[in-house]
Design an enzyme around this catalytic site. Structure first.
Site, PDB file in Angstrom:
ATOM      1  CD  GLU A  33      50.981  37.516  41.332  1.00  0.00           C
ATOM      2  OE1 GLU A  33      50.322  38.228  42.262  1.00  0.00           O
ATOM      3  OE2 GLU A  33      50.462  36.537  41.110  1.00  0.00           O
ATOM      4  CD  GLU A  70      42.538  36.918  40.456  1.00  0.00           C
ATOM      5  OE1 GLU A  70      42.673  36.467  39.167  1.00  0.00           O
ATOM      6  OE2 GLU A  70      43.575  37.250  41.227  1.00  0.00           O
TER       7      GLU A  70
END
Lengths: 499, 499
Positions: free
Chosen positions: A265, A294
């Protein structure tokens, strides 16, 4: 003169959308993190209202006016051009669908999610099947409205990963799949034993939280422009570039899960924190695509934080903070966090097999949207593919075809981004190694700033001005390729498994 | 038929306002409680945008249309009537002021607050004086636009406490002032010694927090529809009646401060939690007025939680939770939490002298607005009144006339509500004693539900359908009076100080 004035008005209009989006995000974050139980239904109503307002703004005649006006110019600067394209994309995505169809679909998707939940709990695909069938029909119909060139599935891919096509994905995913399966076979024959039980030592959560934050700080996540809270499922959310929050889930007997989740994250969050102020109110103040996003989170989580150099720096610190690890040799720890173990659940997959989970979903979605298979056949096809690629077979649909929520919401075309993140990440790594000759030494010394800086200058600072295909070309000089990720995997597992 | 349809539309319109108000409140709460430092400016921009949208909705032609339509009927049911009046009041409050004047004032108030801050820090009234002079001039001009009958200050009072007038306040505040000063003189002559040092035992904050929550739970604050967080200054905020949050500030060596502050905010919060769902989307789903709201918070904080019966129940529990108090006799503790000590700072005042702080502000505001004194004379008048009523004199303006922020924002007419809360509260207590014959016994037994229920049925469930003057009459059969609060004070301090 008129152009300048119009542009100012357009930006003011986009600013309103940005502000409402920010409000929506804060309300959503609070709902997930801190809202009391009984407050949920009313909060959902308020969120529904705000979404409706956002929808109105994104699809208004005023918005159409801006799009039409600026589309006339073929000499727009790159940012304005991207602004208009982004606005047009969102406008078309909804306006091309007849309003009643769109509403019908929204209701269906909401019911489908409940049905999926029930089906998963009861382990009964037949509960979900009729909903999924309708969802797929709607999506096919929508594709007719949206239009397509070569492959219907391209239209869906384009929402998440602008410019990516089935033609391209077929090629890179095939290469990737073959390479992973090849590596898996070698690993299966390896005599190296990995003791994963060393990762289950009990570490109380305040200590985990403290160490995680120490690591995030060192990676240059800015705590003055963010914070970390705990939720059931981790996520990153931004309220402007100066307030980008992470949530995490710690497990008492599995600290590495919480730590790597935080770092993952953190990769998303550092990206958002780096997006420059100049992109506010353009609709471009976010990551370039799901896949590029990502690529950043996975770069931090996998390439960096499962790497040897990272732990050369951090392992002694970890041993200080968690004396439970004083007696665990570095080599054992390094092997344990890089264990390969084919499994059924995507979200629990190791770094190597993760992409196979994605490729299976990609192959199924593509066939489904192009009418080559039917919804009712999904459980069978799913299980066959798991058997073939991963060598494991779900004994229930709950741990098979029902495990992910994405299809219930109609999010076909989303899954490939996860694997693309892996490919982009390795391509960036390769270029980064060219630019920073002593990269490994820098990491070993804990100079994570050089990495952050490289990512910021090459990727983050552009927000979503460039399409992912443009960005990867611009940064690395090459198009999307599986080559570097395969090289990376081969090198890593050669080391871990002595193959 | 048309009426029904119009009413439905009106409610839908008010619902939008309510939703946007909820969003604004969540963003504000988050800003105060959890937002990271660097996120503040952008969040303020978003809040500014939302306020602007709320302003537009409250003052739109559409809103005027609703108000005009419904104002034609003289047989509206009580809720619809109150809805229209409430909407009209807010509409008039801004629309009667020329738009450029209003904007000018908003900018001035914002600058005045910065000037006030600086003046307070540098202890120099002259920095604030020119701003305050302009603020007062604006307010006087606004009153001309708004209109007034007997006294210009009535117009300002009406915003915070609809129906309250200078005529009424002069009477009740004079009675109250004389009674308090009389009591103070008696207390000064009392030989009873109070040891306030027993309240400074160090209790770590997690223990304080746990005990506070235990008390709030027992008082029937619903934790499934709320939560408690820590902030510099305590406040209560609602995001609908199912999510009403409290914030608090704990001090390690002054647990009673945090506890009573929690109980005070708990009083506000229980009020908001009790407002029925049926009042959503009417603009009436809030407390009847600032003063009635304070009556609830002060009822819980003072009448209840500084009372003997309350502690007969809770003191043994406190001694369990805080063994530090095992040796402190009940009588000593009870005296300490009811200590009377005239002081300079309003927010730190005891229960008896608090109202004098308010009355001083009221007297000054009234004269200022009616042009009987000038801004430049404020420090002198302030200090004289403190000397006369409280027997203490500020040695600096920072601890005198500069202590409160209210005037910087132009909030004249707001202060009286605090003291009105005391008067209303005692009136409610008197009626409650008539209705619940064994009230003291119930409290001693910890049956706080009987109190909650009485407040809910008599006050909370009405939201702001009734004006405070209507409500007090309806509930107690009497108009506003200082009598019961004076009786209450006399009885309490006779006991504490043996007078």
């Amino acid at each position: 003169m008129e152009f300048e004035k119009k542009l100012e008005e357009f930006k003011e209009y986009l600013r309103k959308i940005e502000y409402l989006g920010c409000a929506t995000s804060v309300l959503y974050w609070d709902l997930r993190v801190y809202a009391p139980k009984k407050g949920v239904p009313y909060r959902s109503d308020v969120l529904g209202y705000l979404s409706g307002e956002l929808y109105k703004l994104a699809t208004s005649n005023e918005m159409k006016g801006f799009i039409d006006y600026f589309s006339k110019f073929d000499d727009l600067d790159i940012v304005t051009k991207a602004m208009v394209e982004e606005a047009k994309k969102e406008y078309d995505q909804t306006k091309k669908i007849p309003e009643d169809k769109y509403r019908e679909f929204t209701v269906l998707a909401s019911n489908a999610e409940s049905a999926w939940q029930e089906a998963k709990e009861k382990n009964d695909f037949s509960i979900f099947q009729p909903y999924l069938e309708k969802i797929v029909e709607f999506k096919k119909e929508f594709i007719e409205y949206w239009g397509y060139k070569d492959n219907k599935y391209d239209t869906l891919l384009d929402f998440f990963e602008p410019g990516i096509t089935v033609e391209k994905l077929d090629q890179v995913f095939k290469e990737l799949r073959d390479a992973i399966i090849d590596l898996l076979n070698k690993i299966n024959k390896s005599s190296v034993k990995v003791d994963k039980s060393i990762l289950t030592k009990e570490i109380d959560i305040p200590r985990q939280d403290k160490f995680s934050k120490e690591v995030l700080e060192k990676l240059e996540y800015d705590f003055e422009a963010g914070r970390v809270d705990e939720t059931e499922h981790p996520f990153t959310i931004e309220f402007g570039n100066k307030d980008v929050r992470i949530t995490t889930h710690y497990f008492k007997d599995n600290f590495i899960s919480g730590l790597l989740s935080n770092i993952h994250e953190g990769g998303h969050a550092i990206y958002e924190q780096d997006i420059p102020d100049s992109l506010r109110a353009t609709g471009l103040a976010s990551g370039a695509s799901m896949g590029i996003h990502e690529s950043q989170s996975r770069f931090y989580e996998n390439i960096l934080a499962r790497g040897k150099e990272f732990w050369k720096y951090f392992y002694p610190i970890l041993q200080e903070r968690f004396p439970e690890y004083k007696e665990v040799p570095f080599a054992e720890f390094f092997k344990a966090i890089n264990l390969v173990e084919p499994s059924l659940i995507r979200t629990e997959a190791d770094e190597l097999t993760y992409s196979l989970h994605i490729i299976i979903r990609y192959e199924i979605e593509k066939m489904l949207i192009n009418g080559q298979i039917e919804v009712k056949d999904l459980p069978k096809i799913w299980n066959e593919k798991y058997k073939e690629y991963l060598g494991v077979e779900p004994s229930t649909d709950a741990e098979g075809v029902l495990q992910d929520v994405h299809w219930a919401g109609g999010d076909f075309g989303y899954f490939p981004s996860y694997a693309l993140g892996n490919l982009y990440g390795a391509q960036f790594l390769n270029k980064m190694r060219e630019d920073i000759k002593d990269l490994d030494e820098q990491i070993e010394k804990g100079n994570f700033g050089v990495i952050h800086n490289w990512l910021k200058e090459n990727i983050h600072k552009h927000g979503s001005v460039y399409k992912p295909s443009e960005l990867i070309k611009m940064v690395t000089g090459e198009e999307l390729t599986a080559k570097y990720f395969i090289d990376y995997l081969n090198k890593k597992y050669a080391e871990v498994y002595d193959i």
